[in-house]
Design a protein around this motif. Sequence first.
Motif, mmCIF file in Angstrom:
data_model
loop_
_atom_site.group_PDB
_atom_site.id
_atom_site.type_symbol
_atom_site.label_atom_id
_atom_site.label_comp_id
_atom_site.label_asym_id
_atom_site.label_seq_id
_atom_site.Cartn_x
_atom_site.Cartn_y
_atom_site.Cartn_z
ATOM 1 N N VAL A 127 1.016 -0.808 -0.163
ATOM 2 C CA VAL A 127 0.191 -0.221 -0.097
ATOM 3 C C VAL A 127 0.685 1.456 0.079
ATOM 4 O O VAL A 127 1.671 1.262 0.642
ATOM 5 C CB VAL A 127 -0.248 -0.245 1.347
ATOM 6 N N THR A 128 0.695 2.069 -1.089
ATOM 7 C CA THR A 128 1.453 3.367 -0.933
ATOM 8 C C THR A 128 0.499 4.204 -0.404
ATOM 9 O O THR A 128 -1.158 4.537 -1.425
ATOM 10 C CB THR A 128 2.261 3.664 -2.605
ATOM 11 N N VAL A 198 5.397 3.179 1.690
ATOM 12 C CA VAL A 198 5.280 1.897 1.157
ATOM 13 C C VAL A 198 4.731 1.331 2.453
ATOM 14 O O VAL A 198 6.124 1.321 2.916
ATOM 15 C CB VAL A 198 6.475 2.070 0.071
ATOM 16 N N ILE A 199 4.106 0.846 2.428
ATOM 17 C CA ILE A 199 3.319 -0.020 3.224
ATOM 18 C C ILE A 199 3.207 -1.109 2.557
ATOM 19 O O ILE A 199 2.477 -1.673 2.060
ATOM 20 C CB ILE A 199 2.318 -0.247 3.995
ATOM 21 N N GLU A 200 4.013 -2.164 3.526
ATOM 22 C CA GLU A 200 4.510 -3.424 3.198
ATOM 23 C C GLU A 200 3.419 -4.606 4.497
ATOM 24 O O GLU A 200 4.358 -4.529 5.104
ATOM 25 C CB GLU A 200 5.507 -4.251 2.612
ATOM 26 N N ALA A 201 3.105 -5.609 3.298
ATOM 27 C CA ALA A 201 2.367 -6.803 4.043
ATOM 28 C C ALA A 201 2.538 -7.922 3.991
ATOM 29 O O ALA A 201 2.212 -8.162 2.863
ATOM 30 C CB ALA A 201 0.929 -6.801 4.945
ATOM 31 N N VAL A 202 2.917 -8.638 4.860
ATOM 32 C CA VAL A 202 3.493 -10.660 4.323
ATOM 33 C C VAL A 202 1.876 -10.973 4.881
ATOM 34 O O VAL A 202 1.205 -11.255 6.139
ATOM 35 C CB VAL A 202 4.154 -10.939 4.718
ATOM 36 N N THR A 209 -6.884 -7.097 1.420
ATOM 37 C CA THR A 209 -6.802 -6.269 0.322
ATOM 38 C C THR A 209 -7.984 -6.055 0.473
ATOM 39 O O THR A 209 -8.845 -4.763 0.472
ATOM 40 C CB THR A 209 -6.763 -6.903 -1.414
ATOM 41 N N SER A 210 -9.033 -7.086 0.509
ATOM 42 C CA SER A 210 -10.720 -6.991 0.426
ATOM 43 C C SER A 210 -10.521 -6.728 2.151
ATOM 44 O O SER A 210 -11.867 -5.414 1.698
ATOM 45 C CB SER A 210 -10.995 -8.310 0.747
ATOM 46 N N SER A 211 -10.253 -6.757 3.095
ATOM 47 C CA SER A 211 -10.617 -5.809 3.846
ATOM 48 C C SER A 211 -10.060 -4.142 3.659
ATOM 49 O O SER A 211 -10.626 -3.613 4.369
ATOM 50 C CB SER A 211 -9.711 -6.238 4.794
ATOM 51 N N LEU A 212 -9.661 -3.572 3.409
ATOM 52 C CA LEU A 212 -9.281 -2.344 2.959
ATOM 53 C C LEU A 212 -9.870 -1.642 2.290
ATOM 54 O O LEU A 212 -10.106 -0.813 2.248
ATOM 55 C CB LEU A 212 -7.229 -2.431 2.130
ATOM 56 N N ILE A 227 -5.580 11.717 0.363
ATOM 57 C CA ILE A 227 -4.412 11.311 -0.112
ATOM 58 C C ILE A 227 -4.250 9.895 -1.064
ATOM 59 O O ILE A 227 -6.084 10.100 -0.934
ATOM 60 C CB ILE A 227 -4.358 10.358 1.632
ATOM 61 N N VAL A 228 -4.035 10.160 -2.028
ATOM 62 C CA VAL A 228 -3.501 9.367 -2.756
ATOM 63 C C VAL A 228 -2.686 8.189 -2.594
ATOM 64 O O VAL A 228 -1.901 7.702 -1.912
ATOM 65 C CB VAL A 228 -2.717 10.227 -3.313
ATOM 66 N N VAL A 229 -3.614 7.187 -3.076
ATOM 67 C CA VAL A 229 -3.645 5.838 -2.346
ATOM 68 C C VAL A 229 -3.526 4.715 -3.466
ATOM 69 O O VAL A 229 -3.828 4.525 -4.197
ATOM 70 C CB VAL A 229 -4.367 5.152 -0.716
ATOM 71 N N THR A 230 -2.377 4.054 -3.529
ATOM 72 C CA THR A 230 -2.684 2.544 -4.503
ATOM 73 C C THR A 230 -2.609 1.543 -4.095
ATOM 74 O O THR A 230 -1.803 1.516 -2.193
ATOM 75 C CB THR A 230 -1.080 2.812 -5.397
ATOM 76 N N THR A 231 -2.820 0.135 -4.138
ATOM 77 C CA THR A 231 -2.248 -0.408 -3.686
ATOM 78 C C THR A 231 -2.238 -1.747 -4.668
ATOM 79 O O THR A 231 -2.267 -1.810 -5.715
ATOM 80 C CB THR A 231 -3.988 -1.350 -2.824
ATOM 81 N N GLU A 232 -0.977 -2.708 -4.568
ATOM 82 C CA GLU A 232 -0.868 -4.210 -5.015
ATOM 83 C C GLU A 232 -0.644 -5.404 -4.304
ATOM 84 O O GLU A 232 0.288 -5.075 -3.613
ATOM 85 C CB GLU A 232 1.048 -3.506 -5.928
ATOM 86 N N GLN A 233 -1.074 -6.268 -5.359
ATOM 87 C CA GLN A 233 -1.043 -7.346 -4.741
ATOM 88 C C GLN A 233 0.793 -7.955 -5.577
ATOM 89 O O GLN A 233 0.949 -8.034 -6.352
ATOM 90 C CB GLN A 233 -2.093 -8.570 -5.260
#
Length: 246
Positions: A127-128, A198-202, A209-212, A227-233
Amino acid sequence: MKRKVKTKAKVNDDYQKRGRHILFSVVFLVLGFILAFSYRTLGSNQEADALESSVILKEEAYREELISQQERNKELTDEIAAKQEEIREFERSFSTREEDHAILVDKARDLRLLLGVIPAVGQGVIVTLKDADYDPIEQNPNDYIVHESHVLRVVNELRISGAQGIAINGQRITANSYIKCTGPVITIDGRTFPAPFVIEAVGDMDVLTSSLYLKGGVIDGLIRDNIVVTTEQSKEIRLSALRDES
């Protein structure tokens, strides 16, 4: 010389004597035959009785031996059943100990991950968070930059959703970590980092992703705060342990 002449009476007397001798002989003969037959019959009966008694004794002995063997077989069967139950109980106990051991190992691993003392490797999400564009003359810049509250929302949601490890700009986050906002930068455990964050989560990337993206959840709140938010799996994320960080 005079010849002796037997009288008729004497002749009859001789005949009578001779008849009695013959009769007695016949009677004795019959009695002897009867006695001999009786002796043979009695002997045969005694032999038959003796043989029958011997057979009966053998049958009784065999019957007693059979009963004894059946009782011994029952004892052995009960003993086998008891041993088998002991084996099953041992297997259940061993299986329980194995399961308990596995649970303890998993708990210990989760605790180490939480403390950040071991690397966290696996799939997860990235998550950025970026500051939004704004006009400093007409707008309040604090309404368009990322604050520690925004970062904490994301971190807490990821933790609740089962993230095994979290890092911000490479800094591993533990249960004792603190995040503080200082103007346009944030301080994490004494280290300062500028945006973007940049927030990384294992963890399970679909669950995270669904929870976010729950309706009215974290992402919606960040967007409302400009806030500009981007997510990546990602199928593979590696978060270094605290002791491995320079």
